[in-house]
Design a protein around this motif. Structure first.
Motif, PDB file in Angstrom:
ATOM      1  N   UNK A   1       0.818  -1.202   0.000  1.00 10.61           N
ATOM      2  CA  UNK A   1       0.000   0.000   0.000  1.00 10.61           C
ATOM      3  C   UNK A   1       0.855   1.257   0.000  1.00 10.61           C
ATOM      4  N   UNK A   2       0.395   2.235  -0.749  1.00 13.90           N
ATOM      5  CA  UNK A   2       0.988   3.566  -0.712  1.00 13.90           C
ATOM      6  C   UNK A   2       0.161   4.422   0.223  1.00 13.90           C
ATOM      7  N   UNK A   3       0.808   5.126   1.137  1.00 14.09           N
ATOM      8  CA  UNK A   3       0.048   6.024   2.002  1.00 14.09           C
ATOM      9  C   UNK A   3       0.259   7.449   1.512  1.00 14.09           C
ATOM     10  N   UNK A   4      -0.710   8.317   1.842  1.00 16.77           N
ATOM     11  CA  UNK A   4      -0.606   9.711   1.406  1.00 16.77           C
ATOM     12  C   UNK A   4       0.246  10.516   2.355  1.00 16.77           C
ATOM     13  N   UNK A   5       0.265  10.069   3.584  1.00 12.64           N
ATOM     14  CA  UNK A   5       1.042  10.786   4.586  1.00 12.64           C
ATOM     15  C   UNK A   5       1.920   9.777   5.314  1.00 12.64           C
ATOM     16  N   UNK A   6       2.793  10.303   6.138  1.00 14.63           N
ATOM     17  CA  UNK A   6       3.729   9.435   6.832  1.00 14.63           C
ATOM     18  C   UNK A   6       3.085   8.758   8.051  1.00 14.63           C
ATOM     19  N   UNK A   7       2.124   7.858   7.781  1.00 15.30           N
ATOM     20  CA  UNK A   7       1.492   7.088   8.849  1.00 15.30           C
ATOM     21  C   UNK A   7       1.825   5.611   8.683  1.00 15.30           C
ATOM     22  N   UNK A   8       3.064   5.365   8.331  1.00 15.36           N
ATOM     23  CA  UNK A   8       3.461   4.024   7.926  1.00 15.36           C
ATOM     24  C   UNK A   8       3.302   2.986   9.031  1.00 15.36           C
ATOM     25  N   UNK A   9       3.668   3.360  10.230  1.00 13.80           N
ATOM     26  CA  UNK A   9       3.642   2.390  11.330  1.00 13.80           C
ATOM     27  C   UNK A   9       2.214   1.903  11.596  1.00 13.80           C
ATOM     28  N   UNK A  10       1.296   2.852  11.762  1.00 13.15           N
ATOM     29  CA  UNK A  10      -0.100   2.479  12.023  1.00 13.15           C
ATOM     30  C   UNK A  10      -0.675   1.641  10.887  1.00 13.15           C
ATOM     31  N   UNK A  11      -0.348   2.068   9.669  1.00 10.81           N
ATOM     32  CA  UNK A  11      -0.895   1.383   8.510  1.00 10.81           C
ATOM     33  C   UNK A  11      -0.362  -0.049   8.435  1.00 10.81           C
ATOM     34  N   UNK A  12       0.925  -0.205   8.632  1.00 13.67           N
ATOM     35  CA  UNK A  12       1.528  -1.543   8.574  1.00 13.67           C
ATOM     36  C   UNK A  12       0.936  -2.449   9.651  1.00 13.67           C
ATOM     37  N   UNK A  13       0.775  -1.919  10.863  1.00 14.48           N
ATOM     38  CA  UNK A  13       0.209  -2.722  11.961  1.00 14.48           C
ATOM     39  C   UNK A  13      -1.235  -3.104  11.663  1.00 14.48           C
ATOM     40  N   UNK A  14      -1.965  -2.171  11.054  1.00 19.25           N
ATOM     41  CA  UNK A  14      -3.360  -2.451  10.696  1.00 19.25           C
ATOM     42  C   UNK A  14      -3.440  -3.638   9.740  1.00 19.25           C
ATOM     43  N   UNK A  15      -2.529  -3.689   8.772  1.00 17.82           N
ATOM     44  CA  UNK A  15      -2.568  -4.792   7.805  1.00 17.82           C
ATOM     45  C   UNK A  15      -2.227  -6.131   8.471  1.00 17.82           C
ATOM     46  N   UNK A  16      -1.320  -6.118   9.433  1.00 17.83           N
ATOM     47  CA  UNK A  16      -1.027  -7.379  10.140  1.00 17.83           C
ATOM     48  C   UNK A  16      -2.246  -7.819  10.942  1.00 17.83           C
ATOM     49  N   UNK A  17      -2.911  -6.846  11.570  1.00 23.30           N
ATOM     50  CA  UNK A  17      -4.127  -7.155  12.330  1.00 23.30           C
ATOM     51  C   UNK A  17      -5.193  -7.780  11.434  1.00 23.30           C
ATOM     52  N   UNK A  18      -5.251  -7.306  10.193  1.00 22.37           N
ATOM     53  CA  UNK A  18      -6.264  -7.808   9.252  1.00 22.37           C
ATOM     54  C   UNK A  18      -5.932  -9.206   8.737  1.00 22.37           C
ATOM     55  N   UNK A  19      -4.684  -9.631   8.923  1.00 15.36           N
ATOM     56  CA  UNK A  19      -4.357 -10.997   8.524  1.00 15.36           C
ATOM     57  C   UNK A  19      -3.259 -11.131   7.489  1.00 15.36           C
ATOM     58  N   UNK A  20      -2.626 -10.041   7.105  1.00 17.79           N
ATOM     59  CA  UNK A  20      -1.517 -10.149   6.155  1.00 17.79           C
ATOM     60  C   UNK A  20      -0.346 -10.868   6.828  1.00 17.79           C
ATOM     61  N   UNK A  21       0.410 -11.658   6.023  1.00 19.81           N
ATOM     62  CA  UNK A  21       1.647 -12.232   6.543  1.00 19.81           C
ATOM     63  C   UNK A  21       2.746 -11.183   6.514  1.00 19.81           C
ATOM     64  N   UNK A  22       2.782 -10.462   5.391  1.00 19.43           N
ATOM     65  CA  UNK A  22       3.783  -9.406   5.234  1.00 19.43           C
ATOM     66  C   UNK A  22       3.073  -8.169   4.691  1.00 19.43           C
TER      67      UNK A  22
END
Ligand SMILES: [Mn+2]
Length: 318
Positions: free
Chosen positions: A218-239
């Motif tokens: 995913x590309x984010x519009x702003x520098x919210x990388x940490x929250x976004x990455x953690x959200x994807x792991x919570x949703x079930x992504x492996x990486x």
């Protein structure tokens, strides 16, 4: 004399003096938490070279901490550098007399420091907690919150915490008389802006189903990388690979879930992909890796994809 006693000896020489407590650039919860707890212990000014990381902003708000930007260490009697492994993490800062508290396995500032506390633990906040204990100073609720948030930050909300870090966290909460939920609240992104960024990242993400791995990009519009990455792991992504581009700067995070059984190493993949890039900052481990720098965006992303995809073939060859 052990390094803790030596460090305290130095501190005593600078009592009543003007102290600068300096975090690494793009300061995270561990840097801000450790720095805040030190200012509560010693007085002094808390500072970052250029900016605070997006995921420490909630903690700073909760602590009502004052953080200055671009300080001049020459204007202070003493600088204490916290959570910093290398001078590269202190852009625009020239250091003369300084003390150091850090937990990174390799530290290149150590030999230049007048004295240091350097131990390989999960978070610098654990070392600051040890300093409080050594000096027999009380842990206030605010100090407990700052130290606990630092431990949670650097252990990816305890998912990769050692037993020692968990045990320190328990003692900190107990000493400061605060609940665990108070600490968790500093990780909840509450503002509309932040929620919007998460939703943008979620709705624009692309899912890739490789044999052993569900990868989300995913590309984010702003520098919210940490929250976004953690959200994807919570949703079930492996990486999860999340990227933010600002003019020619590339910021990225590559994170791997604890549930992912492959031996992909986030830091090794990022190192390989950014070999040709100008690196301002590159850090992490097997499960979490970050990069900030300039380079060929398309080439970096395709190398990361290749490394993740080719993993199966690599293991079969072995
Ligand atoms: Mn740290």
């Amino acid at each position: 004399m052990n390094s803790m006693d030596n460090f305290i000896n130095f501190l005593q020489k600078y009592e009543e003096k003007d102290i600068l407590i300096l975090c690494h650039d793009d300061a995270d919860n561990d840097a801000i938490g450790a720095g805040f707890a030190l200012t509560e212990l010693l007085g002094g000014t808390l500072a970052v070279p250029q900016k605070i990381s997006e995921h420490a902003i909630e903690l700073i708000k909760k602590l009502a901490a004052k953080v200055i930007v671009n300080p001049d260490p020459a204007k202070y009697d003493l600088t204490i550098v916290v959570d910093t492994a290398d001078g590269q993490q202190l852009p625009n800062i020239s250091l003369d007399n300084f003390l150091l508290i850090d937990h990174h396995p390799t530290n290149t500032l150590k030999e230049k420091a007048m004295s240091y506390i350097h131990e390989e633990v999960d978070a610098t906040c654990q070392l600051v907690y040890a300093l409080y204990k050594h000096l027999e100073k009380p842990i206030t609720p605010a100090v407990a919150l700052s130290l606990a948030a630092g431990i949670l930050g650097d252990t990816v909300q305890l998912t990769k915490a050692s037993n020692n870090a968990i045990s320190d966290l328990g003692s900190i909460l107990q000493d400061g008389n605060i609940g665990y939920s108070t600490v968790l609240n500093t990780f909840r992104v509450s503002g509309k802006l932040e929620r919007k960024q998460k939703l943008i990242a979620a709705t624009s993400a692309k899912l890739h189903d490789f044999d052993d791995v569900l990868l989300i990009f995913s590309n984010t519009e702003k520098n919210f990388l940490y929250y976004t990455a953690m959200m994807f792991l919570e949703l079930g992504a492996d990486i999860a690979l999340v990227v933010y581009k600002a003019s020619d700067w590339i910021h990225l995070r590559l994170v791997k879930s604890n549930h992912c059984l492959t031996s992909h190493s986030a830091i090794d993949i990022i190192k390989e992909a950014t070999k040709e890039a100008v690196i301002e900052n590159l850090w992490g481990d097997q499960y979490f890796s970050g990069f900030k720098g300039r380079g060929d965006y398309a080439q970096i992303i395709s190398t990361i994809f290749e490394k993740i995809k080719d993993y199966k073939e690599e293991t079969e060859e072995k």
